[in-house]
Design a protein around this motif. Structure first.
Motif, short mmCIF file in Angstrom:
data_model
loop_
_atom_site.label_atom_id
_atom_site.label_comp_id
_atom_site.label_asym_id
_atom_site.label_seq_id
_atom_site.Cartn_x
_atom_site.Cartn_y
_atom_site.Cartn_z
N SER A 199 35.41 45.61 39.80
CA SER A 199 36.16 45.02 40.90
C SER A 199 35.29 44.77 42.13
O SER A 199 35.74 44.15 43.09
N GLU A 201 31.06 43.97 43.64
CA GLU A 201 29.71 43.54 43.29
C GLU A 201 28.84 44.75 43.01
O GLU A 201 28.84 45.73 43.76
N THR A 221 31.21 42.09 34.54
CA THR A 221 31.63 40.90 35.27
C THR A 221 32.65 41.24 36.34
O THR A 221 33.57 42.02 36.10
N LEU A 222 32.50 40.65 37.52
CA LEU A 222 33.54 40.76 38.54
C LEU A 222 34.84 40.13 38.01
O LEU A 222 34.81 39.04 37.45
N ILE A 223 35.94 40.83 38.19
CA ILE A 223 37.22 40.30 37.71
C ILE A 223 37.51 38.93 38.32
O ILE A 223 37.97 38.02 37.63
N SER A 224 37.21 38.77 39.59
CA SER A 224 37.47 37.49 40.25
C SER A 224 36.60 36.39 39.65
O SER A 224 37.04 35.25 39.49
N ASP A 225 35.36 36.71 39.28
CA ASP A 225 34.48 35.73 38.64
C ASP A 225 34.99 35.38 37.25
O ASP A 225 34.96 34.21 36.84
N ASP A 227 38.04 35.41 36.10
CA ASP A 227 39.19 34.52 36.22
C ASP A 227 38.74 33.11 36.57
O ASP A 227 39.23 32.12 36.02
N LYS A 228 37.77 33.01 37.46
CA LYS A 228 37.24 31.71 37.89
C LYS A 228 36.56 30.99 36.72
O LYS A 228 36.77 29.78 36.52
N TYR A 229 35.75 31.72 35.95
CA TYR A 229 35.06 31.11 34.81
C TYR A 229 36.07 30.54 33.81
O TYR A 229 35.92 29.42 33.32
N LYS A 231 39.29 29.75 34.14
CA LYS A 231 40.05 28.61 34.67
C LYS A 231 39.17 27.37 34.76
O LYS A 231 39.62 26.26 34.47
#
Length: 262
Positions: A199, A201, A221-225, A227-229, A231
């Motif tokens: 969660s 860096e 991997t960052l969870i936000s990254d 999700d971005k990848y 999508k």
């Protein structure tokens, strides 16, 4: 002064791949049946006779373990993607980072004789072991291919389901992995992954440690990254669900095992 496992800067993608390839080649060619893997970079986290217990804690059944070829379970996973992949008879399944074939063989039982499973791994020794396991046990609906999961040796729109178990964290270019996954999936296809996420860096000291990268920690991997990848590649209906026992680690900003993507 810089050691191999802790270089002066963030290692290049090529260096990361080569280190991981060497690490897992040693795992599969070792006389020991257990290994470092995702349990830590310094060595095995459990004795060989406890591998089945470990697998059952990850969600594999006794029936799963009794029906896969001996030597296919190297104790390297961090979950059981088949639990939420909802595999059906007749489907074509792709296993990213298939190792000695453990999850591929479980998937082969689920899709049956009318289905097909393809495993892809970048370590030649792993592919050789998986092929040996398959040949000795008479699997007709499983094959294993040598290749990097960032550049899959798979034709466009030919796969129904992609599974992967604690492997994408070992890949330098994770976004490229998901681009390739999207390319090879048929319309309506799905991807189910057990992997390591974080969660926050990770520090540079962690990210530059080659041993921690091969141990499935430095490449979380960052969870936000993530999700971005997903999508960005076109995936929809995305679910990223840390398993209950990992949630405290997630809240504390530590890399966690046993998260899943569906």
């Amino acid at each position: 002064m810089c050691s191999k496992s802790n270089s002066c800067g963030i290692p290049s993608e090529d260096k990361l791949r080569e280190y991981v390839r060497e690490h897992y080649a040693k795992v599969v060619t070792s006389t020991k049946t257990s290994s470092g893997g995702c349990c830590g970079a310094s060595g095995s986290c459990f004795a060989p006779n406890l591998q089945k217990d470990y697998a059952q804690k990850l969600g594999y059944t006794q029936n799963d373990l009794s029906q896969v070829p001996e030597g296919s379970n190297l104790g390297l996973g961090c979950g059981n993607p088949a639990l939420f992949a909802n595999l059906k008879p007749g489907e074509v399944v792709l296993d990213l980072g298939s190792g000695a074939g453990f999850d591929a063989f479980i998937a082969a039982r689920a899709v049956g004789e009318t289905g097909r499973v393809i495993g892809v791994d970048m370590t030649a020794e792993m592919v050789a072991k998986a092929r040996e396991n398959s040949s000795k046990n008479g699997y007709k609906n499983v094959e294993f291919r040598l290749g990097e999961i960032e550049y899959l040796p798979i034709a466009d729109s030919t796969i129904d389901v992609i599974i992967s178990n604690c492997v994408i964290n070992l890949v330098p270019n994770k976004e490229q992995v998901f681009r390739e996954a999207y390319r090879v999936l048929r319309s309506g296809g799905r991807i189910a992954i057990s992997d390591v996420v974080t969660s926050v860096e990770l520090s540079e000291s962690v990210r530059k440690d080659l041993a921690l990268f091969a141990g499935c920690l430095a490449g979380a991997t960052l969870i936000s990254d993530l999700d971005k990848y997903l999508k960005g590649c076109g995936f929809v209906d995305i679910k990223i669900t840390p398993k209950d026992e990992a949630k405290n680690s997630l809240r504390n900003g530590l890399p966690i095992r046993n998260s899943k993507i569906l």
